[in-house]
Write a protein that holds these residues in place. Structure first.
Motif, PDB file in Angstrom:
ATOM      1  N   GLU A   1       0.850  -1.193   0.000  1.00  0.00           N
ATOM      2  CA  GLU A   1       0.000   0.000   0.000  1.00  0.00           C
ATOM      3  C   GLU A   1       0.886   1.245   0.000  1.00  0.00           C
ATOM      4  OE1 GLU A   1      -2.388   2.389  -0.453  1.00  0.00           O
ATOM      5  OE2 GLU A   1      -3.740   0.882   0.375  1.00  0.00           O
TER       6      GLU A   1
ATOM      7  N   ASP B   1      -8.209  -2.475   8.729  1.00  0.00           N
ATOM      8  CA  ASP B   1      -8.615  -3.409   7.680  1.00  0.00           C
ATOM      9  C   ASP B   1      -7.396  -4.153   7.153  1.00  0.00           C
ATOM     10  OD1 ASP B   1      -9.973  -4.763   5.733  1.00  0.00           O
ATOM     11  OD2 ASP B   1     -10.081  -3.058   4.345  1.00  0.00           O
ATOM     12  N   GLY B   2      -7.382  -5.481   7.319  1.00  0.00           N
ATOM     13  CA  GLY B   2      -6.292  -6.278   6.801  1.00  0.00           C
ATOM     14  C   GLY B   2      -5.179  -6.487   7.810  1.00  0.00           C
TER      15      GLY B   2
ATOM     16  N   ARG C   1      -8.297   9.207  -4.569  1.00  0.00           N
ATOM     17  CA  ARG C   1      -8.444   9.699  -3.205  1.00  0.00           C
ATOM     18  C   ARG C   1      -8.627  11.210  -3.232  1.00  0.00           C
ATOM     19  NH1 ARG C   1      -4.086   9.591  -0.194  1.00  0.00           N
ATOM     20  NH2 ARG C   1      -5.225   9.454   1.769  1.00  0.00           N
TER      21      ARG C   1
ATOM     22  N   ASP D   1      -3.231  -3.333  -1.610  1.00  0.00           N
ATOM     23  CA  ASP D   1      -4.037  -2.126  -1.689  1.00  0.00           C
ATOM     24  C   ASP D   1      -5.523  -2.456  -1.558  1.00  0.00           C
ATOM     25  OD1 ASP D   1      -4.497   0.579  -1.975  1.00  0.00           O
ATOM     26  OD2 ASP D   1      -3.088   0.784  -3.635  1.00  0.00           O
ATOM     27  N   SER D   2      -6.351  -1.410  -1.515  1.00  0.00           N
ATOM     28  CA  SER D   2      -7.791  -1.590  -1.332  1.00  0.00           C
ATOM     29  C   SER D   2      -8.418  -2.200  -2.582  1.00  0.00           C
ATOM     30  CB  SER D   2      -8.456  -0.246  -1.035  1.00  0.00           C
ATOM     31  OG  SER D   2      -8.423   0.582  -2.191  1.00  0.00           O
ATOM     32  N   PRO D   3      -9.540  -2.919  -2.421  1.00  0.00           N
ATOM     33  CA  PRO D   3     -10.210  -3.523  -3.575  1.00  0.00           C
ATOM     34  C   PRO D   3     -10.635  -2.499  -4.618  1.00  0.00           C
ATOM     35  CG  PRO D   3     -11.022  -4.476  -1.531  1.00  0.00           C
ATOM     36  CD  PRO D   3     -10.163  -3.311  -1.146  1.00  0.00           C
TER      37      PRO D   3
ATOM     38  N   THR E   1      -9.386   0.538  -5.283  1.00  0.00           N
ATOM     39  CA  THR E   1      -8.234   1.067  -6.010  1.00  0.00           C
ATOM     40  C   THR E   1      -7.644   0.025  -6.949  1.00  0.00           C
ATOM     41  OG1 THR E   1      -7.705   2.539  -4.154  1.00  0.00           O
ATOM     42  CG2 THR E   1      -5.959   2.112  -5.740  1.00  0.00           C
TER      43      THR E   1
ATOM     44  N   THR F   1     -10.836 -10.328  -1.637  1.00  0.00           N
ATOM     45  CA  THR F   1     -10.023  -9.733  -0.582  1.00  0.00           C
ATOM     46  C   THR F   1      -9.261 -10.812   0.174  1.00  0.00           C
ATOM     47  OG1 THR F   1     -11.760  -9.862   1.080  1.00  0.00           O
ATOM     48  CG2 THR F   1     -11.721  -7.891  -0.319  1.00  0.00           C
TER      49      THR F   1
ATOM     50  N   ALA G   1      -6.962  -8.405  -3.536  1.00  0.00           N
ATOM     51  CA  ALA G   1      -6.643  -7.161  -2.835  1.00  0.00           C
ATOM     52  C   ALA G   1      -6.595  -7.412  -1.331  1.00  0.00           C
ATOM     53  CB  ALA G   1      -7.692  -6.101  -3.153  1.00  0.00           C
ATOM     54  N   ARG G   2      -5.833  -6.566  -0.636  1.00  0.00           N
ATOM     55  CA  ARG G   2      -5.663  -6.692   0.813  1.00  0.00           C
ATOM     56  C   ARG G   2      -5.173  -8.086   1.195  1.00  0.00           C
ATOM     57  NH1 ARG G   2      -5.239  -1.562   2.287  1.00  0.00           N
ATOM     58  NH2 ARG G   2      -7.200  -0.404   2.393  1.00  0.00           N
TER      59      ARG G   2
END
Length: 920
Positions: free
Chosen positions: A175, A189-190, A510, A574-576, A578, A597, A620-621
């Motif tokens: 990230e 998260d994660g 973002r 990274d985030s789902p 993104t 995820t 992701a994550r």
């Protein structure tokens, strides 16, 4: 888990008193005596090599492949039956090839072995109630140490006090956005998301903190991943497996033929057993391509050299060809597909929308409205937003030491993006800071999610600049700036702002809000201002919108992968949202792609995962061990997997993959050590170039395999004639002459074929099938039924032609003497000149050699020249004449030899033309 039995998450949840008690420490740190005992108990705070590479084993490996073992045995048998020169020659080739292979791989390994410790050299700790500087290797669990912006973090630790600390954890998570850290526990998260825990190998980019080490050395998350990587066994490359298979095939064929001829020589020609054995050995030597191993090695070495010029450093020779077989690339996102630098690309104001031109650091691009540069004097709202982004900012950008070097960011990537935005607009930051000197700062913290600075304006009045998360700022805004005028903010304004923010979020971008407040009704001394008193009654200005942009060259690289039937699976921390946005934007996946995820992956069985990776999917994550599972799932499905990455979290997957590809510039040392190949420019497009090179290497391997094997038939036919004539036709070729072709004249042209450029359209074809082999039916037919038979006829004609000139058939064929030596010389020379034609013909499969340029590969012609010179030396040097059973020939013979390649090339061109017409 350390010696305490508690996990890092366990330590994070304890109360402060329980935490100190569990670690047997206190706020003022350990004593030197206690720290020394702990250091002896847990060991130094270093990442240890659990599997040290043995140079001796690496050296021996090059002499113990199946082909090498076959050559050792062949040389030993030759010596045993009295053919000392033959045995020495075979062994010499094996030794030279093994040493060359070791040298190539050792040189590549040295280029990647400049491992630099990611842990800092020194750390400031509390010992005996006072601070002192110690070597980071001496840090132990329970030590209290300080963290400042710019520090690498030495251990997994819990924060007990902090001020606006932000940490770059991209080496662990992938990230690119800095993470807020604070003393209060909060499970994010994660993995690695505990708010009050920092991890070894990460970097503080903003703020300060005091922390207590809970895990050090190999017990840290960093160390656990390194240990998993080091304990993971590497996979056998497809090329190594294929060469082993080819060796077994050729060995079985050669030994079977040798056995048949051994029995036939005894019972059909009535040779003595010893003489029959030597005769059979000659047949085995004829069918074993002794030059195959060195030519494969040298061809791969040439591929390594060409790839290094394309910014791909290969650590093992066999990895070159593996790239060409790749069917799936499991790619990290941050720093691999993207640039790993936050860039502002949109500015949203209530009545205006702007796009930001230019990529990268400190470009001279202008802020654009559509395609027209903006005059800031005519855009007061934009001018104010740019001032806020540049002044409400604690980050500094230092120019690179050289023109080519990237500037160094001292602070967060997000703040750096805002500085760059201000610079791009044409504003001078130094002048702004003089015009609007900072009076006070209310630092960023993860609860408020905003930062405030107080400045004096040129008119002497004070002004408050605020930037941060939209939800926190919008809640404290009473007014809004529109076309230079301040008016009350309405519900419609709020809805429009929220809609814009959601729109950008859906695209994986973002947003950061900008606001200000005219300084009135507050204490005249800015130092007396509190957060509660200052951050209220703000005026909303606008949004800056940013992303970690894709690499510019990634679009073409992805398109080439699709054309080549190579799937790209994004695997990122990274985030789902993104991850999907980037994947869709650069063309890896469609908008219908499935995003899984890390938590969802953890709940999946291996069979469910194997089914999932067959479709269009993004991960992701994900945690480090999950990337490893993804690679294994693809391999279970029969895929040849290349895994790319740069962080510590990528290392286990890089090790497991058929070929691991690490980033050379941004990659961690653990990732580089685990990888088979390193991109020296961190450019994903270089992977595509390397794949094309790998495919070319495999194609060239087949070309010179065809070239080498086609001489086996004319080498064997003389023995067949001898056998079926029951000895009436003497052997037209001796064993040493056969070895001359295999190890002498064939070598350089074969290497020239190894340097052949790829034929057009090689990247428009799918990867070769897993069950496809170097030695296929087409090569067997061409080598033995086409090129080989033509060369056999011509070399046999040459043998009988010499005997005809000396009285045959009226005189029996001589088994010794000048005529016999002259006949064997012409047989050998005819095979060599047939090989000259074969070298030209093997350059392409169906394309005309005149289309690619008859003389375009100069190495082929240098090899052909060497062949002619070598055969001439064997003919005219007295010492070599006796050793190789050769004699000098006259001008008429040379004219005959030089006429051989012309019709062979023309005949092959006619065959290729028919094939092209059929394919059309």
């Amino acid at each position: 888990m350390g010696k305490s039995g508690k996990t890092t998450d366990d330590f994070a949840k304890l109360s402060v008193d329980q935490f100190y008690q569990a670690l047997k420490t206190q706020a003022t740190g350990l004593s030197d005596t206690d720290a020394a005992k702990r250091l002896q108990d847990v060991g130094p705070n270093t990442i240890q090599q659990t599997q040290s590479r043995s140079q001796f084993k690496a050296f021996i490996k090059n002499f113990t492949s199946l082909m090498a073992l076959l050559l050792w045995v062949s040389g030993l048998i030759a010596m045993f039956v009295g053919m000392l020169e033959l045995g020495i020659a075979i062994w010499a080739v094996n030794i030279i090839n093994g040493c060359f292979s070791f040298w190539q791989e050792h040189a590549a390994q040295k280029a990647t072995d400049s491992l630099k410790e990611m842990l800092p050299t020194y750390t400031h700790v509390w010992r005996d109630g006072k601070t002192k500087q110690i070597n980071a290797t001496d840090l132990v669990p329970g030590d209290v140490f300080t963290i400042q912006a710019g520090n690498s973090i030495s251990a997994d630790a819990r924060i007990i006090a902090g001020n606006a600390l932000q940490v770059d954890e991209s080496a662990l998570t992938g990230e690119s956005v800095a993470v807020d850290k604070q003393p209060t526990y909060h499970k994010g998260d994660g993995k690695f998301a505990e708010a009050n825990i920092v991890y070894a190998g990460t970097v503080a980019v903003n703020g300060t903190a005091t922390a207590v080490a809970v895990q050090t050395g190999m017990q840290t998350e960093f160390g656990q991943i390194a240990s998993l990587t080091q304990n993971q066994q590497g996979t056998v490359s497809p090329l190594t497996a294929e060469l082993n298979r080819l060796t077994r095939q050729i060995s079985m064929i050669a030994i079977l033929i040798g056995l048949i001829f051994f029995v036939a020589a005894i019972f059909f020609v009535h040779y003595p057993v010893a003489k029959s054995f030597i005769f059979a050995l000659g047949m085995i030597v004829a069918f074993i391509p002794e030059g195959l191993l060195p030519t494969v090695t040298l061809s791969l070495a040439q591929g390594v050299t060409r790839m290094s010029k394309k910014h791909a450093l290969v650590k093992e020779l066999s990895s070159v060809e593996t790239l060409g077989e790749t069917t799936v690339i499991c790619s990290d996102k941050t720093g691999t597909l993207t640039q790993n630098q936050m860039t502002i690309n949109h500015v949203w104001l209530p009545k205006q929308r702007y796009q930001v031109s230019g990529q990268g650091y400190l470009n001279n691009g202008q802020v654009l409205a559509a395609k027209t540069p903006v005059d800031l004097a005519q855009a007061p709202d934009l001018a104010l937003l740019l001032r806020i982004s540049g002044l409400d900012n604690d980050t500094e950008i230092q120019p690179g030491k050289t023109a080519q070097a990237k500037p160094k960011i001292l602070g967060t990537p997000t703040e750096a993006a805002h500085l760059i935005l201000t610079e791009k607009s044409g504003l001078n930051l130094d002048e702004l800071k003089q015009q609007y000197p900072r009076l006070e700062e209310l630092p960023f913290d993860s609860d408020r999610k905003r930062m405030t600075t107080i400045h004096r304006q040129p008119d002497g009045q004070q002004v408050v600049y605020v930037k941060g998360a939209l939800d926190g700022i919008l809640a404290i805004c009473d007014t809004i700036l529109e076309n230079g005028q301040v008016r009350p903010i309405t519900a419609t304004d709020t809805a429009n702002i929220d809609a814009a923010n959601k729109h950008y979020a859906a695209e994986g971008l973002r947003s950061m809000a900008m606001a200000y407040r005219a300084y009135n009704g507050l204490p005249s001394d800015p130092a007396d201002c509190t957060i509660e008193a200052t951050e209220q009654h703000l005026t909303f200005v606008g949004l800056t919108v940013m992303a970690d942009p894709p690499r510019p060259e990634i679009y073409d690289a992805v398109e080439k992968c699709h054309r080549a039937n190579i799937r790209i699976i994004m695997v990122t921390g990274d985030s789902p949202l993104t991850a999907k946005s980037v994947a869709v934007k650069i063309g890896i996946d469609s908008d219908q792609v499935r995003v899984i995820t890390g938590d969802e992956l953890a709940a999946m069985s291996d069979s469910e995962l194997q089914a999932a990776v067959k479709g269009e999917v993004i991960f992701a994550r994900v945690a480090p061990e999950q990337k490893y599972r993804i690679v294994k799932a693809n391999q279970h499905n029969g895929e040849i997997v290349a895994a790319t990455g740069d962080g510590v979290n990528d290392a286990p997957a890089l090790k497991q993959a058929d070929i691991g590809i690490a980033m050379g510039v941004t990659g961690t040392d653990v990732a580089k050590d685990a990888a088979d190949m390193i991109l020296t420019d961190d450019n994903f497009a270089s992977i595509v170039s390397a794949i094309e090179e790998g495919r070319t290497v495999y194609s060239n391997l087949q070309k010179f395999l065809l070239y080498i094997l086609n001489s086996n038939v004319p080498e064997a036919i003389p023995s067949v004639l001898f056998l079926f004539s029951r000895g009436l036709i003497p052997l037209p070729l001796t064993v040493m002459q056969i070895l001359t072709v295999d190890l002498g004249t064939d070598m350089l042209p074969a290497l020239g074929l190894g340097a052949e450029k790829s034929e057009p359209g090689i990247m428009d074809q799918p990867p070769r099938a897993r069950n496809a082999h170097l030695l296929n039916k087409t090569i067997v037919w061409k080598a033995f039924g086409w090129y080989g038979m033509i060369a056999s006829v011509l070399s046999t004609v040459a043998y009988f032609f010499v005997n005809y000139l000396h009285g045959w058939p009226n005189v029996a064929l001589a088994a010794s003497g000048d005529t016999y030596v002259m006949a064997t010389t012409m047989t050998l020379a005819a095979i060599v000149f047939c090989q000259i034609a074969a070298a030209i013909n093997c350059r392409t499969q169906v394309t005309s050699v005149f289309t690619i340029g008859l003389f375009s590969n100069r190495r082929i012609w240098w090899g052909i020249g060497f062949e002619i010179v070598l055969i001439a030396v064997l003919m005219y040097v007295p010492v070599l004449q006796g050793l190789f059973n050769t004699a000098a020939i006259n001008g008429r013979d040379w004219l005959l030899l030089f006429s051989i390649p012309i019709p062979l090339v023309l005949i092959e061109e006619a065959r290729k033309a028919l094939v092209r017409r059929h394919l059309a």
